[in-house]
Design an enzyme around this catalytic site. Structure first.
Site, PDB file in Angstrom:
ATOM      1  N   LYS A 131       5.251   4.898  -9.536  1.00 53.26           N
ATOM      2  CA  LYS A 131       3.954   4.845  -8.844  1.00 53.26           C
ATOM      3  C   LYS A 131       2.795   4.691  -9.825  1.00 53.26           C
ATOM      4  O   LYS A 131       1.896   3.881  -9.615  1.00 53.26           O
ATOM      5  CB  LYS A 131       3.759   6.106  -7.993  1.00 53.26           C
ATOM      6  CG  LYS A 131       4.666   6.126  -6.775  1.00 53.26           C
ATOM      7  CD  LYS A 131       4.551   7.453  -6.046  1.00 53.26           C
ATOM      8  CE  LYS A 131       5.453   7.472  -4.826  1.00 53.26           C
ATOM      9  NZ  LYS A 131       5.616   8.812  -4.262  1.00 53.26           N
ATOM     10  N   ASP A 147      10.458   8.274  -9.660  1.00 55.16           N
ATOM     11  CA  ASP A 147       9.649   7.791  -8.541  1.00 55.16           C
ATOM     12  C   ASP A 147       8.158   7.854  -8.887  1.00 55.16           C
ATOM     13  O   ASP A 147       7.411   6.911  -8.632  1.00 55.16           O
ATOM     14  CB  ASP A 147       9.970   8.634  -7.298  1.00 55.16           C
ATOM     15  CG  ASP A 147       9.301   8.069  -6.078  1.00 55.16           C
ATOM     16  OD1 ASP A 147       9.568   6.883  -5.774  1.00 55.16           O
ATOM     17  OD2 ASP A 147       8.497   8.784  -5.451  1.00 55.16           O
ATOM     18  N   GLU A 185       0.814  -1.211   0.000  1.00 57.31           N
ATOM     19  CA  GLU A 185       0.000   0.000   0.000  1.00 57.31           C
ATOM     20  C   GLU A 185       0.846   1.258   0.000  1.00 57.31           C
ATOM     21  O   GLU A 185       0.528   2.246  -0.674  1.00 57.31           O
ATOM     22  CB  GLU A 185      -0.926  -0.030   1.234  1.00 57.31           C
ATOM     23  CG  GLU A 185      -1.826   1.167   1.415  1.00 57.31           C
ATOM     24  CD  GLU A 185      -2.771   1.348   0.224  1.00 57.31           C
ATOM     25  OE1 GLU A 185      -2.411   2.108  -0.682  1.00 57.31           O
ATOM     26  OE2 GLU A 185      -3.841   0.721   0.218  1.00 57.31           O
ATOM     27  N   VAL A 226       2.406   3.757  -3.061  1.00 60.73           N
ATOM     28  CA  VAL A 226       1.763   4.923  -3.673  1.00 60.73           C
ATOM     29  C   VAL A 226       1.028   5.701  -2.589  1.00 60.73           C
ATOM     30  O   VAL A 226       0.204   5.132  -1.879  1.00 60.73           O
ATOM     31  CB  VAL A 226       0.744   4.488  -4.766  1.00 60.73           C
ATOM     32  CG1 VAL A 226       0.092   5.703  -5.406  1.00 60.73           C
ATOM     33  CG2 VAL A 226       1.415   3.626  -5.819  1.00 60.73           C
ATOM     34  N   GLU A 276      13.534  10.469  -1.482  1.00 57.07           N
ATOM     35  CA  GLU A 276      14.289   9.214  -1.369  1.00 57.07           C
ATOM     36  C   GLU A 276      15.709   9.606  -0.961  1.00 57.07           C
ATOM     37  O   GLU A 276      16.110  10.762  -1.159  1.00 57.07           O
ATOM     38  CB  GLU A 276      14.342   8.512  -2.734  1.00 57.07           C
ATOM     39  CG  GLU A 276      13.006   8.093  -3.304  1.00 57.07           C
ATOM     40  CD  GLU A 276      12.480   6.781  -2.723  1.00 57.07           C
ATOM     41  OE1 GLU A 276      13.298   5.895  -2.424  1.00 57.07           O
ATOM     42  OE2 GLU A 276      11.256   6.652  -2.549  1.00 57.07           O
TER      43      GLU A 276
END
Ligand code: ADP
Ligand code: ASP
Ligand code: MG
Length: 814
Positions: free
Chosen positions: A681, A677, A605, A608, A666
């Site tokens: 997602k 990134d 979960e 995203v 990150e």
């Protein structure tokens, strides 16, 4: 009159023997008592070991003998510190005899069952003598009687059968004239009609006590041991096991037959008809209630009374079309085993009669195979049946309860609980009386199986989750703290017992199968063993705990590469690491397949929107038959933070640095700023919507300067932000001129996905997105015009940790 039996641990040390004497003294105030004793704890095993060594011409037997000698003399000296010459002399004489016997075995290189019985009898003969003498030295009215003069058997050595008519008469005659208050009898030992020393089988002191109790028709028989009764399952393997207050003779027999060592199986038989109740009591905790075994055990609502297990089982399978319909086939099979004196513990036959499976002790497997193959030599030669197949390293686990027959679905629950935990069932047997359902499983799964079944049938109200966390940086640390804080709440309100069993950072790792103490996890981790990813996996696998969950709180590819190994062991995965789900489509699909196959959920979960319920919502839409038309989203908390704070009076470099410091990016900020990134997602959302797609398929129009895109290291990258400030200012200026806000937008539409920086006009739902917020709009068949919108903080350690936590709890509610 009462009969009490004290087992090996109860007489295992001077201290414990003193406990026994206190109990007997107390009892003898009102009534006379008979006390049957085992050998001092561990001595029977040592005698057998010395015998085996001597038989193998291994002079080490002398060392074992010396240990046996030392143990007994120490106990004598502790119990009778003064005036003990006679006792020491008697003990030494017996030990000399023992030594001569062992020398003889060494000399002739042979240990027959007959000699073995002679050898092990020393244990009980010595312990009973020492205990009786101690009592006498304390002025108690005690005598020792050698049960070899009372219990008479046939000459089947190591497990002789009792001749009840002679034995009962001997016992009755002796006690009719015995005047002492306390009689000490050695358990286990007996003699044949011809006067040879025999024994009643390992654990047989319980049986001696039952024989005496029945012969004298006493009011009750008490078996005193090292646990407080007969437990719901083996307390050494299942911490949550608890003593059963009352149990029927039948149930007790079944449990002991299937391995509940606390009671030697034949013990019930002599007292059954006379309805003499058996009490199981704890010498180390005399006030504990213990277990009453009798006919008055009320049939409880609980269908399963106990679960037991026997190890060292081999499974013999006989198969072949030639078996079908041939009368007398089973008869020949069983006769063969009976001639070899091989005990069959479990039998199952497929209804097709095509195959038959027998569970026997591993030690008998070779002899059984030889004998059966010989019996069916002709049929095997004619290919009517196959040579027998032997599998070993197996165990039997049995559910026992008189009341199981009145309840439906017990086997269903049994199989689903085992199946969920990847315990493969090799064979099943269910007694026609339905008092017992037994399964044969691999012996390395026994502990897990007992725990799973105990939880299922005795503690169904709480579910234990065993968590292994890798990565305790910013997010991981918050997760551990949240677990620590919520542990009690989860137990009380959700009936989830959440335990962190393993923890690791890149340097160290720690484990505790009973759950780590989270109060001091940081100190423990600092002193842990050196961490390796493979080592962490192996430990999680070897703990073999039910409902195991691996939590990946890293951003590391090497960790993600290990997911298949975890799933194959039925260890579930909860990950905030996006690498696996955004890796090659084949890999993503394979993980989904393994998760299904091994019944180990794979939840991500937090890939995203951090803690926002994006993926869960999407899966629910898909599962309920909806179809996604398009997705529009702002999915980068870090980019949002950057563009919400960047303007003509700030510096792009400073803002990115601040985002990194607050944990919004990150560890490598390029992954966020390059759009990778966000691309990962939207890729994950597209895949979860049911589309086959790879990262290369996503259109990514970067907003970074040329040199920013090309930078080799994180430091170089930061430098380009300073140098290229004007590039970033121009992006801002253009948006401002158009009265727009800069947002980094991800789109999925018509099977295609893209990510890019966009100028968002006033009035658009993305325009007012604040701080590090994320927003996802799902346009689906059921939400065609007004999308389903999920919005909220989409980055930060606390919310990410709570997203991971929610996934873990989801597994608890499974
Ligand atoms: P003793 O030496 O007193 O005869 P045993 O070692 O023969 O004792 O039997 C007691 C042991 O039986 C316990 O310590 C426990 O490990 C084992 N055991 C196995 N199953 C059960 C059970 N269902 N209930 C209680 N004890 C059990
Ligand atoms: N000492 C014997 C054994 O260890 C008998 C008993 O303790 O019941 O098997
Ligand atoms: Mg025992």
């Amino acid at each position: 009159m009462k009969v009490l039996k004290f087992g090996g641990t109860s007489v295992g040390s001077a201290k414990n023997i003193n406990n026994v004497i206190n109990i007997l003294e107390d009892y003898s105030k009102n009534d006379s008592v008979i006390c049957v004793v085992s050998a001092v704890g561990g001595i029977t095993d040592k005698l057998l070991l010395a015998g085996k060594l001597a038989q193998n011409k291994d002079a080490e037997f002398l060392e074992v003998f010396n240990t046996i000698k030392k143990i007994h003399l120490n106990i004598v000296n502790e119990l009778i510190p003064s005036n003990n010459n006679n006792v020491v002399e008697f003990v030494n004489q017996r030990l000399d005899e023992l030594k001569s016997l062992l020398d003889g075995i060494f000399l002739i290189n042979e240990l027959s069952p007959k000699t073995s019985d002679k050898l092990v009898s020393f244990g009980e003969l010595l312990s009973s003598f020492i205990i009786a003498e101690t009592m006498k030295s304390r002025g108690l009215s005690a005598e020792r009687k050698n049960s070899q003069e009372l219990v008479v058997t046939n000459a089947v050595f190591t497990k002789a059968e009792v001749n009840y008519s002679i034995t009962n008469k001997n016992i009755q005659d002796y006690f009719s004239s015995a005047s002492q208050k306390i009689t000490i009898l050695p358990g286990f030992v007996s003699k044949s009609i011809n006067g040879e020393q025999t024994t009643l089988g390992r654990g047989g002191s319980d049986f001696t006590a039952a024989i005496v109790a029945a012969a004298l028709k006493v009011a009750q028989l008490e078996i005193w041991t090292d646990v407080s009764g007969m437990f719901t399952t083996n307390p050494k393997l299942v911490k949550q096991a608890y003593p059963i207050n009352e149990i029927s003779y039948q149930e007790a027999m079944e449990l002991s037959h299937f391995g509940a060592k606390v009671l030697y199986p034949p013990t019930v038989q002599p007292v059954l008809d006379l309805e003499i109740p058996i009490y199981i009591k704890n010498t180390l905790e005399p006030d504990a209630a213990g277990t009453k075994i009798s006919n008055d055990a009320i049939i409880s609502n609980k269908p399963v009374k106990g679960i037991s297990n026997i190890g060292n089982i081999a499974l013999l399978t006989l198969e072949g079309s030639g078996m079908v319909g041939i009368p007398g086939f089973s008869k020949r099979l069983f006769e063969t085993l009976s001639q070899e004196k091989i005990n069959i513990i479990l039998i199952t036959q497929a209804s097709s009669e095509h195959s038959i499976c027998l569970g026997i002790e591993t030690k008998d497997a070779e002899a059984a195979k030889e004998a059966i193959d010989a019996t069916f030599e002709n049929e095997i030669a004619l290919h009517k049946i196959e040579p027998i197949i032997v599998e070993d390293k197996l165990s039997i686990v049995a559910l026992v309860g008189d009341n199981m027959k009145n309840h439906q679905g017990i086997s269903g629950k049994l199989f689903s609980a085992l199946g969920k935990n990847n315990v493969n069932v090799r064979a099943i047997a269910q007694g026609a009386s339905e008092k017992n359902i037994s399964v044969v499983i691999s012996e390395n799964h026994v502990k897990k199986a007992l725990n799973v079944l105990h939880e299922q049938f005795f503690e169904s109200k709480t579910k234990q989750l065993n968590v292994f966390i890798t990565g305790v940086g910013n997010v991981g640390e918050r997760l551990v703290e949240q677990i620590k804080q919520q542990k009690k709440f989860l137990k009380e309100n959700l009936k989830i017992n959440l335990r962190v069993v393993g923890l690791s950072n890149s340097r160290k790792m720690i484990f505790d199968e009973n759950g780590l103490n989270l109060k001091s996890w940081k100190e423990q981790l600092a002193n842990g063993e050196q961490a390796t990813l493979q080592g962490f996996f192996e430990k999680a696998r070897d703990c073999n705990l039910r409902n195991s969950i691996f939590v990946d709180v890293t951003a590391n590819k090497d960790v993600a590469d290990l997911y298949p190994q975890y799933l194959r062991e039925s260890i579930s995965i909860v990950a905030c690491n996006k690498i696996a789900c955004s890796s090659d489509y084949i890999n993503y699909k394979e993980l989904k397949r393994l998760s299904l196959k091994y019944n180990a959920p794979f939840l991500f979960e937090t890939n995203v929107g951090a803690g926002l319920p994006v993926i869960d919502t999407l899966s629910n839409l898909i599962a309920s038959g909806d179809k996604v038309n398009s997705i529009q989203a702002v999915l980068s908390g870090s980019l949002n933070f950057v563009f919400n704070n960047f303007n003509d009076s700030t510096k792009f470099y400073d803002i990115v640095k601040q985002a990194a410091a607050e944990g919004y990016t990150e560890p490598d900020p390029r992954i966020d700023l390059s759009g990778v990134d966000v691309a990962r997602k939207i890729l994950i959302l597209a895949r979860e919507s049911g589309v086959e797609m790879n990262l290369e398929d996503i259109e990514n129009a970067p907003f970074l300067s040329e040199s920013g895109l090309k930078s080799d290291t994180v430091d170089d990258f930061y430098q380009t932000l300073i140098v290229d400030e004007s590039h970033y200012q121009s992006l801002y200026a253009s948006a401002k001129a158009n009265n727009c806000q800069l947002k980094y937008v991800a789109k999925f539409d018509n099977g295609k996905a893209s990510v890019s920086l966009q100028e968002i006009p006033v009035g658009h739902p993305f325009y007012n997105l604040e701080g590090s917020d994320n927003i996802v709009m799902f346009y689906t068949e059921r939400y065609p015009e007004q999308p389903m919108i999920i919005k909220g903080a989409g980055a930060g350690a606390d919310v990410t940790a709570s997203g991971l936590f929610a996934d873990i709890i989801r597994l608890g509610n499974d």
